[in-house]
Motif scaffolding. Sequence first.
Motif, PDB file in Angstrom:
ATOM      1  N   LYS A  60     -23.591 -40.779  20.553  1.00 46.69           N
ATOM      2  CA  LYS A  60     -24.754 -41.271  20.704  1.00 46.69           C
ATOM      3  C   LYS A  60     -25.866 -40.811  19.625  1.00 46.69           C
ATOM      4  O   LYS A  60     -26.600 -41.264  19.031  1.00 46.69           O
ATOM      5  CB  LYS A  60     -25.156 -41.143  21.955  1.00 46.69           C
ATOM      6  CG  LYS A  60     -26.676 -42.073  22.304  1.00 46.69           C
ATOM      7  CD  LYS A  60     -27.054 -41.789  23.746  1.00 46.69           C
ATOM      8  CE  LYS A  60     -28.210 -42.701  23.671  1.00 46.69           C
ATOM      9  NZ  LYS A  60     -29.084 -42.592  25.117  1.00 46.69           N
ATOM     10  N   ASP A  61     -25.980 -39.283  19.495  1.00 53.85           N
ATOM     11  CA  ASP A  61     -26.753 -38.642  18.997  1.00 53.85           C
ATOM     12  C   ASP A  61     -26.349 -38.909  17.443  1.00 53.85           C
ATOM     13  O   ASP A  61     -27.213 -39.003  16.683  1.00 53.85           O
ATOM     14  CB  ASP A  61     -26.455 -37.062  19.027  1.00 53.85           C
ATOM     15  CG  ASP A  61     -27.396 -36.638  20.374  1.00 53.85           C
ATOM     16  OD1 ASP A  61     -27.853 -37.281  21.100  1.00 53.85           O
ATOM     17  OD2 ASP A  61     -26.894 -35.459  20.553  1.00 53.85           O
ATOM     18  N   THR A  64     -27.915 -42.488  16.372  1.00 54.92           N
ATOM     19  CA  THR A  64     -29.205 -42.453  16.664  1.00 54.92           C
ATOM     20  C   THR A  64     -29.623 -41.852  15.046  1.00 54.92           C
ATOM     21  O   THR A  64     -30.526 -42.314  14.518  1.00 54.92           O
ATOM     22  CB  THR A  64     -29.609 -41.620  17.648  1.00 54.92           C
ATOM     23  OG1 THR A  64     -29.352 -42.290  19.010  1.00 54.92           O
ATOM     24  CG2 THR A  64     -31.278 -41.512  17.809  1.00 54.92           C
ATOM     25  N   GLU A  65     -29.282 -40.810  14.760  1.00 54.02           N
ATOM     26  CA  GLU A  65     -29.527 -40.148  13.389  1.00 54.02           C
ATOM     27  C   GLU A  65     -29.289 -40.945  12.387  1.00 54.02           C
ATOM     28  O   GLU A  65     -30.339 -40.929  11.480  1.00 54.02           O
ATOM     29  CB  GLU A  65     -28.654 -38.588  13.544  1.00 54.02           C
ATOM     30  CG  GLU A  65     -29.026 -37.906  12.185  1.00 54.02           C
ATOM     31  CD  GLU A  65     -30.428 -37.377  11.995  1.00 54.02           C
ATOM     32  OE1 GLU A  65     -30.885 -36.961  10.885  1.00 54.02           O
ATOM     33  OE2 GLU A  65     -30.946 -37.239  12.987  1.00 54.02           O
ATOM     34  N   LYS A  68     -31.940 -43.705  12.369  1.00 50.44           N
ATOM     35  CA  LYS A  68     -33.106 -43.160  12.109  1.00 50.44           C
ATOM     36  C   LYS A  68     -33.260 -42.688  10.522  1.00 50.44           C
ATOM     37  O   LYS A  68     -34.361 -42.809   9.902  1.00 50.44           O
ATOM     38  CB  LYS A  68     -33.216 -41.988  13.054  1.00 50.44           C
ATOM     39  CG  LYS A  68     -34.762 -41.274  12.701  1.00 50.44           C
ATOM     40  CD  LYS A  68     -34.838 -39.868  13.760  1.00 50.44           C
ATOM     41  CE  LYS A  68     -34.028 -38.720  12.876  1.00 50.44           C
ATOM     42  NZ  LYS A  68     -34.093 -37.607  13.442  1.00 50.44           N
TER      43      LYS A  68
END
Length: 92
Positions: A60-61, A64-65, A68
């Motif tokens: 998930k990180d 997201t990165e 972004k």
Amino acid sequence: MTEEDEPNIVTSSKSQHVVVDGYPFSIEIYRLEYEKEWTLEVVDPDNSSHVWEGTFKSDKDARTEAIKDIEAKGAVAFIRGDEDNVVPFNRG
């Protein structure tokens, strides 16, 4: 090393296709079966691969990165690699 000695690659269910500023990107998140952290790769519309040097504690990180980063730079700048750490390859 034989084929049966090679570890399996686990692809995250968080891998996905996104469209940013009208450009399609493929977010690929994967790890080796015995690793805990995830590798992030984004394939742009020119079929160029952008791989993050570091790994992520969660898939998930990583997702997201990726989103972004593409949105912050803008799709065109991301595709061109307008950043300090891009190394151009000799094309012939």
